[in-house]
Design an enzyme around this catalytic site. Structure first.
Site, mmCIF file in Angstrom:
data_model
loop_
_atom_site.group_PDB
_atom_site.id
_atom_site.type_symbol
_atom_site.label_atom_id
_atom_site.label_comp_id
_atom_site.label_asym_id
_atom_site.label_seq_id
_atom_site.Cartn_x
_atom_site.Cartn_y
_atom_site.Cartn_z
ATOM 1 N N HIS A 271 0.823 -1.218 0.000
ATOM 2 C CA HIS A 271 0.000 0.000 0.000
ATOM 3 C C HIS A 271 0.858 1.270 0.000
ATOM 4 C CE1 HIS A 271 -2.836 2.929 1.948
ATOM 5 N NE2 HIS A 271 -3.681 2.326 1.137
ATOM 6 N N SER B 103 -4.558 -5.393 -0.508
ATOM 7 C CA SER B 103 -5.782 -4.617 -0.685
ATOM 8 C C SER B 103 -6.273 -4.581 -2.125
ATOM 9 C CB SER B 103 -5.589 -3.199 -0.171
ATOM 10 O OG SER B 103 -4.538 -2.560 -0.865
ATOM 11 N N ASP C 8 1.208 -5.621 7.405
ATOM 12 C CA ASP C 8 0.088 -4.683 7.486
ATOM 13 C C ASP C 8 -1.194 -5.502 7.325
ATOM 14 O OD1 ASP C 8 -1.951 -2.916 7.009
ATOM 15 O OD2 ASP C 8 -0.793 -1.585 5.703
ATOM 16 N N HIS D 242 -6.596 -5.033 6.210
ATOM 17 C CA HIS D 242 -7.819 -5.624 5.651
ATOM 18 C C HIS D 242 -8.165 -6.966 6.279
ATOM 19 C CE1 HIS D 242 -8.431 -2.634 2.502
ATOM 20 N NE2 HIS D 242 -7.107 -2.525 2.526
#
Ligand SMILES: Cc1ncc(COP(=O)(O)O)c(C=O)c1O
Length: 360
Positions: free
Chosen positions: A126, A165, A185, A188
């Site tokens: 991201h 994502s 990360d 989501h």
């Protein structure tokens, strides 16, 4: 020449290649419904995966006002402490709050590596991870997506997403080298996947050195947190510029986040998973090729993605096209997301609107 002529020139350049972005107001009318430009729509693109942004327990939890300062000045509140303590119980390690996932990633990736370290990033990470890495003094290397064998020896840190994502896929952590620190990360994934919703790494029995989670998606609020060792927490408090120099999460948002974490149950996760499978299977039966697993369901259609998105809207389904620079040119897509609050009829409406690739 007007004072803002250079800005207009850049906007014209964006427009000339058809990439102007515009804001669209969505007035919510339910967990998965809203009104856009006077039209009732079914939301097929929200990150409110468990429908908790609409849940009374989350909405009614909001109390208090702004924090009035950064955490280190006057903005550390009892609700922050309560939320961090609850996360520590859930994830089994110390947690630190951030006003957003963007600021959490800026702090983590700009801070944890030093000059001379090698920081390795998956090509599909991201923008907030990329921007954090750009601020780091470490050497940086991007490796092709999902190719952990390409991670060079001597890497200090490897950064990936738990549930990517834009492609909706997950790393196979067993294939990753064990020596570098692992930062995942799970924006989501938290709330949705893994034991008690603790993410994809936990689902695979892996404890990352650094885990980033957000409250703005499955937990129905806003803000973010980082989980890791006590040393990591203290380092971010002392050296994470996007932690130090920003106003703390407002009390009402922190209270909503805590309510959201409590409200994210196995029953909702189960419903989310059933809905994701129903939509994936239906699109597949209609002839679409669908990426990834789980509740992010990208259908890569190429440059016609924006037209397809417009046709979906005409049928009352909001699912914007995703295009460059968010995804590579030629891989424009509709990124469907499901919610535990979608009914089977909602999912079937989306499948019916996506009748066949040949008619698109
Ligand atoms: C993988 C990932 N990380 C971080 C973020 C940023 O989170 P936030 O919206 O809380 O700033 C996002 C937001 O979409 C994301 O998809």
């Amino acid at each position: 020449m007007s004072r803002t002529q250079p800005w207009r020139r850049r906007l014209d350049a964006i427009q000339s290649v058809g990439r102007t972005r515009v804001l669209r107001t969505v007035t919510p009318t339910g967990p998965v419904t809203g009104v856009v430009d006077g039209q009732d729509v079914l939301l097929a693109c929200s990150n409110d995966y468990l429908g908790l942004a609409w849940a009374p327990t989350v909405r009614h939890a909001a109390q208090g006002g702004g924090a009035g300062g950064s955490r280190l000045i006057s903005g550390s509140r009892p609700i922050h402490q309560a939320l961090e303590m609850h996360l520590e119980e859930l994830f089994g390690r110390p947690a630190l709050l951030f006003p957003s996932g963007y600021s959490a990633n800026l702090a983590v990736f700009s801070t944890v590596c030093e000059a001379g370290d090698l920081l390795v990033s998956d090509a599909l990470n991201h923008a907030s991870i990329i921007d954090g890495i750009r601020l780091s003094k470490a050497h940086r290397q991007v490796v092709p997506h999902a190719e952990p064998h390409q991670i060079p020896q001597g890497a200090r840190l490897v950064a990936v997403e738990g549930l990517f994502s834009m492609d909706g896929d997950t790393p196979v952590f067993a294939d990753y080298p064990k020596t570098p620190w692992l930062a995942v990360d799970e924006a989501h994934a938290v709330g949705c996947l893994g034991p008690n919703g603790t993410g994809v790494a936990a689902a695979q029995g892996v404890q990352p050195d650094i885990l980033i989670g957000t409250f703005g998606k499955a937990y129905g609020a806003s803000g973010a947190f980082v989980v890791g060792s006590q040393d990591l927490k203290e380092l971010l408090i002392n050296a994470g510029r996007s932690f130090i120099y920003t106003t703390a999460l407002p009390d009402p948002i922190a209270a909503m986040a805590l309510a959201g974490v409590h409200a994210a149950t196995d029953a909702l996760r189960e419903k989310l998973s059933l809905n994701a499978t129903r939509l994936r299977d239906g699109l597949h039966t209609n002839g679409w090729s669908v990426l990834g697993q789980h509740h992010i369901i990208p259908v890569v259609v190429g440059p016609s993605a924006m037209d397809l998105s417009q046709r979906l809207l005409q049928q009352g389904i909001l699912a914007p096209g995703i295009r460059y620079p968010t995804v590579p040119i030629g891989q424009e897509r509709i990124r469907f997301t499901v919610s535990a609050e979608h009914t089977e009829a909602d999912i079937d409406q989306i499948i019916a609107a996506m009748d066949s690739p040949n008619s698109s």
